[in-house]
Design a protein around this motif. Structure first.
Motif, short mmCIF file in Angstrom:
data_model
loop_
_atom_site.label_atom_id
_atom_site.label_comp_id
_atom_site.label_asym_id
_atom_site.label_seq_id
_atom_site.Cartn_x
_atom_site.Cartn_y
_atom_site.Cartn_z
N PHE A 111 38.48 45.31 53.16
CA PHE A 111 37.21 45.73 53.75
C PHE A 111 36.95 44.95 55.04
N SER A 113 34.50 43.02 57.73
CA SER A 113 33.32 42.16 57.53
C SER A 113 32.05 42.98 57.63
N ALA A 116 31.51 44.62 54.29
CA ALA A 116 31.02 43.64 53.30
C ALA A 116 29.54 43.34 53.53
N TRP A 128 30.23 44.63 42.78
CA TRP A 128 31.00 45.43 43.74
C TRP A 128 32.43 45.48 43.22
N ILE A 135 38.88 42.33 48.27
CA ILE A 135 38.01 42.85 49.33
C ILE A 135 38.33 42.17 50.66
N ASP A 136 39.08 41.08 50.61
CA ASP A 136 39.53 40.37 51.81
C ASP A 136 41.01 40.61 52.05
N ASN A 146 34.56 37.96 53.14
CA ASN A 146 33.85 39.05 52.47
C ASN A 146 33.31 38.61 51.11
N HIS A 147 34.09 37.81 50.40
CA HIS A 147 33.61 37.27 49.12
C HIS A 147 32.35 36.43 49.36
N THR A 149 30.27 36.50 51.87
CA THR A 149 29.16 37.34 52.31
C THR A 149 28.47 37.99 51.12
N PHE A 150 29.22 38.53 50.19
CA PHE A 150 28.62 39.23 49.05
C PHE A 150 27.88 38.27 48.13
#
Length: 152
Positions: A111, A113, A116, A128, A135-136, A146-147, A149-150
């Motif tokens: 994904f 940024s 995310a 998610w 996801i990264d 991304n981890h 950020t979530f």
């Protein structure tokens, strides 16, 4: 999938509960399924926090927004929202036999940024999930942005 991420996997030790401290009853939620296509990072017009290359396959925020718009086509304006606590993103990619796929060392899709950040900003989304190994980016220089950020 092979595992579920939790805050303590990517943030400091005091940043969340371990799996054995969670209430399973709070983990049972409805989910929204979005099916999105992939694009090349170089044409996405979006950012990624870690290392990336223009030919990388990515899930872009633009694809997620378009999918949500399509999901809402037959939903009244007042009801246009996520009706659940989980988002499941299914990617349209060329990989066949996903259950048997060996992803390690192949730089699988990831994904952006922007994607995310868009997901993290969705109201009520606590989980998610996706059909990708991460996801990264597989080798993003250890950023796992991304981890982070979530989970923030």
């Amino acid at each position: 999938g092979t595992h579920a991420e939790c805050m303590r996997h990517v943030l400091p030790r005091d940043s969340g509960k371990t799996i054995d401290q969670l209430n399973p009853q709070q983990s049972i939620v409805g989910a929204t399924l979005m099916t999105v296509g992939l694009c090349q990072f170089g044409t996405a017009g979006e950012a990624y926090t870690g290392k990336q290359e223009s030919g990388d396959s990515v899930v872009a925020a633009a694809a997620l927004r378009e999918c949500l718009r399509t999901l809402h086509l037959n939903v009244a304006e007042a009801d246009r929202a996520f009706f659940c606590g989980a988002l499941v993103v299914r990617c349209q990619h060329q990989q066949q036999g996903l259950a048997e796929a060996v992803w390690s060392g192949t730089n699988p899709p990831y994904f952006t940024s922007d994607a995310a950040s868009w997901i993290a900003a969705l109201p009520g989304i606590r989980y998610w999930m996706c059909d990708l190994p991460s996801i990264d980016r597989e080798d993003d220089g250890g950023h796992v942005g991304n981890h982070k950020t979530f989970f923030r």
